[in-house]
Design an enzyme around this catalytic site. Structure first.
Site, short mmCIF file in Angstrom:
data_model
loop_
_atom_site.label_atom_id
_atom_site.label_comp_id
_atom_site.label_asym_id
_atom_site.label_seq_id
_atom_site.Cartn_x
_atom_site.Cartn_y
_atom_site.Cartn_z
N ASP A 412 0.87 -1.15 0.00
CA ASP A 412 0.00 0.00 0.00
C ASP A 412 0.92 1.22 0.00
O ASP A 412 2.11 1.10 0.26
CB ASP A 412 -0.85 -0.07 1.27
CG ASP A 412 -1.68 1.15 1.46
OD1 ASP A 412 -2.23 1.61 0.45
OD2 ASP A 412 -1.79 1.62 2.59
N GLU A 627 -8.23 15.06 7.69
CA GLU A 627 -9.18 15.97 8.34
C GLU A 627 -8.47 16.83 9.37
O GLU A 627 -8.68 18.03 9.43
CB GLU A 627 -10.28 15.16 9.00
CG GLU A 627 -11.23 14.55 8.00
CD GLU A 627 -12.52 14.11 8.66
OE1 GLU A 627 -12.50 13.82 9.86
OE2 GLU A 627 -13.54 14.05 7.95
#
Lengths: 1279, 339
Positions: A412, A627
């Protein structure tokens, strides 16, 4: 105890069964039935909260364990043979004695299982006896144990307490009806999550009264999904109130920031979601073990052949006898069987005699060795991460050696190669780019000291205090004096920084001066004019950053603490004394603790002192690092998120004014939409405003009509400019997000709200309906701007990737990012090299894809055959996007695709979904029959991790889901290098060599018996005492191979890491293959021949008796077998010496004691005084010496192992040598590791390990018609 | 906080040589400079031992007399198929002094005393003198446990039953007259067999212990009458019986019959003619066997066996040759490196 009829019991049991199986459960409060007998309890059918994870009970341990053990074929085989021994016509030994080895093996395994089970029992008991508070009608809350909790009870939990069962939250001390929980025990996520009280159950004026709870809770059947829960509460007036996972406190979570909360138990014990999720350690069968089983089968064949020879020989022998000699013993009736029947019996007897050809203790030994190997892996200090204070975890216990055979690594990107620490870099608002140069400089400064851990720590520590400014780039000498102290406190400090994503690196953003001016201009120019519908987009942009998220705000002083033993104790004491809010004690606790990591912000100049202090206390707890980064960025510009409740957000504007937005709805993020939205009511304009942020490609197509039209409006320009900026960001390797806004009209909102409510109350396909409503609203968006967030590479990632590739491993990176971002990161982490030929495959439909694939494949082949490229390099890399990947993996194209990737050194897949990740892994694994390893850190990697042969989870910022699914859990990507190149290599070579040795050992020993059959009429006579035969395998020669499997080091750490090519030995051919196995079997035959025939010839024509003849054979075999191992052992430590010498000593001591003590103990063999008399005879020593030397002489034909000589060198010459080695690659020494298939491009590559050796070849030919990304990367590769 | 600063995290692995797999290790390197001298040394030592063994074996004198009698010219031919008591004699001559002590062996070929069932066909407890097993011998002796009238056989089993029962006497022809060479039957069995493993029941006279038992079917005399001249050579501790009960490892074997240690023959058998008289009882026809008598003296290494000496010499020479080959290869390799 009242007596009940058995019939009633059975009926009850059946009823209970039905009740548990039902799709929906109706639960009522237990309070009304308190004190009644069990049969009258309405919830009696559901499991209690007591848990039992033990496999066995005390009484049934033996039968159950035996049953389990007999699932293993080998055990059955040996028991079967032992039973055969009880049949008189075929027995070879005394029946009881034949049972000993298998009994010892079964006993050892049973002891191990029993001990493990006992540990589980102890931990169960501890958990079951944890105290908790249950509401009682008579005494309010009474202290009980966890195991007393039943479905239908009301349980009160206080701050920092662990939730005992799955509770439907009915009451919270928080005025907003919110309860914060931390799910670290469940999924490792340390950020706080909000859970809300089921609304509408209590009249507003009345308090929470458990006694008056007369509603029915209807919930679904227990399942293991931690993120979904469907339930409604039916009030007496038939009014239904829906509840979801938002109101469920899961067992195992910790309550934080909430004084106390009360919940209704819906699931207890084994039906709780956390218990349904825990499913022990994973069992995988390693590749080596599969091969091992095949070879056991070969051994079986060998055994049968030998037994057939024995039986046939016996037949011939009987036939050749002219009469009935006196040594031929008839059966008890004085009757002799015909030779054919006799030889059939002999066949079975031979199986019994030669059974140990199948190594009985092999399986147990392999397990022991793996335990030892795992001990060393988990104890490796190099695989320990100080920052997170975590070691490597081995979750799968039996695939250590697979680490040494990896051929493909699928990785990943985010969080695996990169830190997953998001740093706000730059943004584009309304089509204008704000580069944030100062911010970039700040980050670069933080980059530099990364080479030296100490310094970087100093920086981290120093920054908050010095209020970082551009001038303080240099580190003052005073700081350096404090290094020592800080370094020590580093671990401690990090242990305390529970707040996710809040290192100074992420929290501090230096605002761009131009943008700041823009904002202040916007503010002053009447952005706040009442009723102005055109709120300045710049302000809107930052409002969106601050609002459009699910970040939870918590105050620093109320910051939670990890529950420690002592703390827990104190809480209890507090609680029993009074009903005081326990949070007080938490506060005092925290005040005592100096807060090591204070979050702080750089304040815009327009702010005053008081707000700084206040804002500084804020802690943002985000579910995703992006975020947090955006909220911190907004804060840097003065848009401070002050508080968030389920239905409001408070934001402080740069002017100091606090705005409270009413949150109407949150359209949460999902991987299909790739965006999230927040619908708020603007406090000033009273507009319904939808703020949406998401991936650029998912947002751009949703923009309002002005963007789509073919006119050159200003919006069109903004969209085009923003898109251009987005592309630039992506090229710089930044993660991009688009921020949009939409004003929703009152009527639209009302009609949408109705639909939304229907969707939320739906019991079936709720998620889908909710998503559909979200999609409905997210249209015609107005683009505000875009952000670029940097995700920095982890340290040593490029180095590790280069090493892994040199080790002959194909590295694939699968990421959800845009191709540009991915390619950029690819260069940064040296997955792609400057001189590489990069093939970019991206096509829209299947036809173009097919032709593209074909012609690329042709080019690649031609490229490989091209004379100019022979002997130089063949660095081809493939970049492919998710769409194309889907097409390429369709059944008719996948063969070609795989063919193409085989030619590629590295492959980069962009914009792939989690499902595609696992599909790629499966495709490669199945098509190429290679060992694959997948490494990832997030929930999106779970599929991939489970699909690969070895799954590695990185316990990073994104919780523990990947770790939970993995076989090994590490904390940094760089650990992979040592784990694979060193531990993988060691584990594999050790185990492979040990297994081969095991086979050799048994064959060599058993063959002694076999050769003797030729001289005893094939009557299955043994010339050893049977006890000695058992001891030989059980004691004398069992520990050395186990020690060999755990401790041997064929090559040292330094060489393995310095010359990754060594890893290739294990990949395909390896130490354990068809050839080595049969060579060792042949060697065993040779050695047994030597060990048998030398004594045979020496004792020919003498008066030697049976056991006297056997003793030198046995002893010679012992020495040959142990010295054979001694040759195999590459490095001798004290342990080796002790065990080897100990084994020899044990042999003599035990045998001497046995032959001295056993007079008539073991009929018919009678070894009394044999060894003693032999040891008095010089011939004995001469025979043993000769046998040992002749048996091992072929092994000493001197192999000059370069690497072993290498280890002897002192470090400087060794480094020199490694350099030379690398300079020589392609020369003679490297050829040894060359693999014909697949062609390994790195082999002949000029080396890049030492930068000085980097060739300046710039061969990217223009004549190649491939779609080459000819990017010249100016950016220096950092870290 | 201060405390925590000083303490190492408990999660941190111990940085010890053992856990980090950095124990000081010795790595044997098979470099030429070690291997070649090692081979030379081993070779030299082996050749030395081999020569010593070979000389010792060569000095051993051996006289073998096959008396199977399958050749019609052989004096024992008549006894071969005779069912009655039969005696035959063979003459041989010894050219030089046969140095003493001389060991007198009988040899059997193709006799599989090492057969599994045959070896198991005995009762160790009975032979240990346990009277309980006289009455009720172990079933391992089947079918030689009870006779046809269900009387227990002592000693039971095929091993005892098939005991070798030829007897020999040796006479020296001195001036035409036969002079009996005294044969010493003491100490031919293992000391441990005679004193520990085999015991007679502590019943005197021994014959009482055997009340209610039968002798093995093949035996001419019961166990307590094996040696009428010596009380301590009877029953289970009869030396011939002990020698027989120690099963030979290989189908061609010899067993010690007597030693020549007395009178004029203490120093060995003088040169001259000898007559061997055989009481021929033991049938060998049923297994194609041969019988022989072997006279031999022994050295420190046991009986005559050239194999071990030759093997040592061969292996030693191979080591030396290999070291020479290696030296040549090494020299070449060295030169190549210098270039």
């Amino acid at each position: 105890m009242t007596w009940r009829s058995p019939l009633a019991l059975v009926r009850d049991a059946l009823q209970g069964q039905r009740a548990r199986e039902r799709e929906l459960r109706s639960l009522v409060s237990n309070l009304l039935y308190e004190g009644l007998e069990k049969a009258k309890q309405p919830n009696r059918f559901f499991l209690s909260n007591a848990i039992k994870t033990t496999k066995y009970s005390l009484l049934l341990f033996l039968p159950m364990n035996l049953y389990e053990q007999f699932h293993r074929f080998a055990n059955l085989y040996f028991v079967g043979i032992a039973i055969l021994n009880f049949i008189p016509v075929v027995n070879a030994f005394q029946p009881e004695v034949a049972l000993i080895p298998i009994c010892v093996i079964l006993l050892l395994t049973a002891l191990k299982d029993g001990w493990e089970d006992f540990r589980r029992y102890q931990s169960d008991r501890k958990v079951n006896n944890t105290p908790c508070f249950i509401y009682s009608r008579y005494k309010q809350y009474v202290e009980r144990r966890w195991k007393d909790v039943r479905v239908g009870d009301f349980v009160r939990v206080v701050s920092n307490e662990i939730v005992p069962a799955d509770l439907l939250l009915l009451y919270s001390s928080n005025p907003n009806g919110v309860c914060h929980i931390e799910t670290a025990n469940l999924d490792g996520e340390t950020n706080l999550k909000q859970r809300t009280v089921v609304s509408g159950l209590w009249a507003a004026n009345l308090g929470f009264e458990p006694e008056s709870f007369n509603s029915v809770v209807v919930c679904e059947r227990p399942n293991n999904n931690l993120n979904h829960f469907k339930c409604f509460v039916e009030k007496p007036d038939k009014d239904k109130v829906g509840a979801s996972i938002e109101s469920l406190l899961l067992r195992g979570c910790t309550v934080r920031n909430t004084n106390h909360a009360v919940g209704f138990v819906v699931y207890a014990g084994h039906e709780t979601k956390s218990m349904l999720n825990s499913n022990g350690s994973r069992y995988k069968r390693s590749k080596l073990e599969r091969k091992l089983n095949a070879d056991v089968f070969f051994c079986l064949l060998l055994l049968f052949t030998m037994c057939l020879i024995g039986a046939f020989g016996h037949y011939l022998w009987l036939e050749s006898l002219p009469g009935v000699p006196s040594f031929l013993v008839p059966d008890s009736n004085g009757h002799l069987d015909v030779p054919s029947l006799e030889s059939f019996y002999m066949f079975i007897t031979m199986i019994i005699l030669l059974q140990i050809l199948i190594p009985i203790s092999l399986y147990v030994s392999v397990e022991l060795v793996k335990v030892g190997q795992i001990f060393f892996i988990t104890n490796d200090i190099d695989l320990y991460d100080e920052e997170t204070d975590s070691r490597i975890q081995c979750r799968a216990l039996n695939i250590t050696e697979d680490l040494g055979q990896i051929e493909y690594i699928f990785s990943d990107k985010t969080g695996t190669l990169t830190e997953n620490k998001m740093v706000f870099r730059r943004c584009s608002v309304m089509g204008t780019e704000y580069p944030h140069k100062e911010n970039a400089i700040r980050l670069d400064v933080m980059d530099e000291p990364e080479s030296e851990e100490e310094v970087i720590f100093n920086q981290h520590q120093q920054l908050p205090r010095t209020r970082w400014s551009l001038e303080s780039e240099g580190i003052s000498p005073a700081d350096t004096q404090q290094h020592g102290r800080r370094r020590k406190s580093k671990v401690a400090a990090n242990a305390h920084s529970d707040v996710a994503f809040s290192s100074p690196l992420e929290t501090e953003v230096i605002p761009d001066q131009k943008l700041l001016q823009q904002i202040s201009r916007a503010e002053s120019s009447g952005g706040r004019r009442d009723g102005n519908r055109n709120f300045d987009p710049h302000l809107d942009f930052f409002l969106a950053l601050a609002i459009c998220n699910t970040v939870v705000v918590s105050m620093e002083n109320a910051h939670r603490q990890r529950v420690t033993g002592a703390f827990f104790q104190r809480n209890k004491w507090n609680r029993t004394r009074s009903e005081d809010p326990v949070i007080d004690s938490a506060k005092t606790e925290n005040e005592a603790d100096t807060n090591e990591l204070q979050t702080c912000s750089l304040h815009p100049p327009s702010q005053n002192g008081s707000t700084i202090a206040e804002a500084e206390e804020l802690c943002y707890e985000a579910e995703s690092p992006d975020e947090a980064a955006l909220v911190y960025a907004a804060r840097a510009y003065g848009f401070i998120l002050l508080a968030r409740t389920p239905d409001s957000v408070t934001v402080r504007l740069p002017s100091g004014e606090d705005l409270v937005f009413e949150v109407l709805d949150t359209l949460t993020f999902d991987s299909n939409r790739k965006r999230m939205s927040v619908l708020v009511r603007h406090p000033v304009t009273k507009d319904y405003v939808l703020y949406t942020k998401g991936a650029d490609y998912s947002i751009m197509e949703l923009l309002g009509t002005p963007y789509a039209e073919n006119v050159s409006g200003i919006e069109k320009n903004i969209a085009a400019d923003t898109q251009y900026h987005l592309d630039c960001y992506a090229k710089d390797g930044l993660r991009t997000l688009c921020i949009t806004k939409k004003v929703v009209s009152e009527s639209t909102y009302q009609s949408w709200l109705g639909e939304r409510k229907r969707a939320q109350a739906a019991m079936e396909c709720r998620e889908e309906l909710i998503m559909r409503t979200a999609v409905q609203l997210e249209t015609n968006l107005t683009l505000l701007g875009a952000t670029g967030i940097e995700d920095r590479l982890q340290e040593n990632v490029p180095d590790s990737i280069v090493a892994l590739r040199e080790a002959g491993i194909h590295v694939w990176v699968l990421t959800g990012d845009k191709p540009e971002t991915a390619v950029n990161i690819g260069y940064a982490c040296r997955l792609l090299e400057e001189e590489d030929l990069v093939i970019n495959m991206s096509c829209k439909n299947k036809v173009t894809c097919t032709s593209n694939l074909d012609c690329t494949l042709e080019e690649v082949r031609r490229y490989g055959d091209d004379l100019r490229n022979i002997g130089t390099t063949q660095n081809i890399s493939l970049v492919i996007d998710g769409n194309t990947l889907d097409i390429a993996m369709s059944p008719d194209l996948q063969q070609r695709f795989i063919e193409l990737t085989k030619h590629c050194r590295s492959v980069l897949c962009c914009r792939v979904t989690p499902l595609q990740k696992s599909a790629v892994v499966k495709l490669v694994r199945d098509k190429l029959k290679v060992m694959t390893l997948a490494v990832g850190d997030g929930a999106n990697d779970v599929n991939m991790i489970q699909a690969a042969d070895i799954g590695i989870g990185i316990s990073g910022q994104e919780g523990m889901q990947a770790v939970m699914a993995s076989d090994f859990a590490i904390s940094r990507f760089k650990h992979l290098k040592k784990l694979i190149l060193v531990h993988g290599h060691w584990c594999y070579t050790r185990l492979a060599n040990m297994i081969i040795y095991f086979f050799y050992k048994n064959v060599a020993y058993v063959n002694l018996l076999f050769w003797y059959q030729f001289f005893c009429g094939f009557t299955a006579t043994t010339m050893f005492d049977y006890w000695q035969m058992i001891f030989f395998n059980l004691f004398f020669t069992s520990t050395p191979p186990i020690m060999f499997g755990i401790f041997d080091k064929d090559v040292s750490v330094e060489v393995l890491q310095g010359v990754p090519e060594l890893y290739r030995t294990g990949q395909r051919k390896g130490e354990y293959n068809f050839l080595t196995f049969w060579i060792s079997i042949l060697d065993a035959f040779y050695q047994s021949l030597v060990c048998f025939f030398i004594p045979y010839l020496a004792y020919q024509d003498s008066d030697v008796d049976l056991f006297t003849f056997g003793m030198p054979l046995n002893t010679a075999a012992l020495f040959a077998i142990l010295l054979h191992l001694a040759i195999e052992i590459k490095s001798w430590t004290l342990v080796h010496w002790a065990i080897m010498l100990g084994s020899v000593a044990l042999y003599f001591v035990v045998t001497l004691a046995y032959t001295a003590g056993c007079v008539t103990c073991n009929p018919p063999s009678n070894p009394y005084w044999i060894l003693q008399s032999q040891m008095a005879d010089p011939i004995f020593y001469l025979i043993v010496t000769l046998c040992t030397v002749v048996a091992l002489l072929p092994r000493y034909s001197p192999p000059l192992c370069i690497c072993r000589q290498l280890d002897r060198m002192d470090p400087s010459t060794r480094d020199q040598w490694i350099k030379e080695w690398r300079g020589f690659r392609g020369g003679a020494p490297a050829k040894r590791y060359e693999l014909p298939d697949p062609p390994s491009p790195t082999l002949e590559t000029p080396v890049d390990f030492f930068p000085d050796f980097l060739p300046d070849s710039d061969f990217m030919g223009d004549d190649l018609s491939l779609n080459v990304i000819a990017e010249s990367r100016q950016r220096a590769v950092h870290t | 906080m201060v405390k925590e600063e000083q303490e190492e995290s408990p999660n941190r692995p111990d940085n010890t040589a053992f856990t980090q797999q950095r124990l000081p290790a010795w790595q044997p390197i098979l470099s030429a400079s070690i291997v070649i001298p090692m081979f030379v040394l081993i070779g030299a030592a082996f050749i030395g031992v081999g020569v010593a063994l070979f000389i010792a074996s060569r000095d051993i004198q051996l006289q073998e007399l096959d008396y199977t009698g399958d050749d019609s010219a052989h004096p024992c031919y008549k006894c071969r198929s005779s069912t009655e008591k039969c005696t035959c004699s063979m003459t041989f001559s010894i050219p030089n002094l046969f140095k003493g002590p001389v060991f007198f062996y009988y040899g059997l070929t193709n006799y599989f005393q090492n057969q599994r069932k045959y070896g198991a066909s005995k009762d160790d407890n009975q032979l240990y003198g346990d009277l309980d097993y006289f009455k009720d011998p172990s079933s391992s002796c089947d079918p030689y446990t009870l006779d046809s009238r269900n009387i227990p056989i002592v000693p039971c089993g095929a091993l005892a039953n098939s005991m070798f029962n030829d007897t020999f006497s040796l006479s020296h022809v001195v001036n035409g007259t036969q002079k009996i060479v005294p044969l010493n039957g003491k100490g031919i069995a293992w000391w441990t067999d005679y004193n520990v493993k085999f015991r007679n029941p502590s019943v005197t006279p021994l014959i009482n212990a055997f009340n209610g038992t039968k002798k093995p079917t093949n035996w001419p005399k019961p166990a307590y009458e094996l040696d009428t001249t010596d009380v301590y050579n009877n029953g289970f501790i009869n030396q011939d019986f002990l020698v027989w009960m120690r099963r030979a490892a290989l189908p061609d074997f010899r067993k010690l019959y007597r030693r020549i240690t007395h009178d004029d023959y203490v120093n060995g058998l003088p040169a001259g003619n000898y007559t061997l008289t055989i009481e021929y009882n033991y049938p060998v026809y049923s297994f194609n066997g041969r019988k022989k008598v072997v006279l031999s003296n022994v050295s420190w290494m046991g009986g005559k066996n050239d194999f071990l000496g030759i093997a040592y010499i061969v292996v030693g020479s191979m080591c030396v040759v290999m070291s020479i080959v290696m030296l040549i290869v090494y020299a070449k390799f060295k030169f190549a490196e210098d270039d």
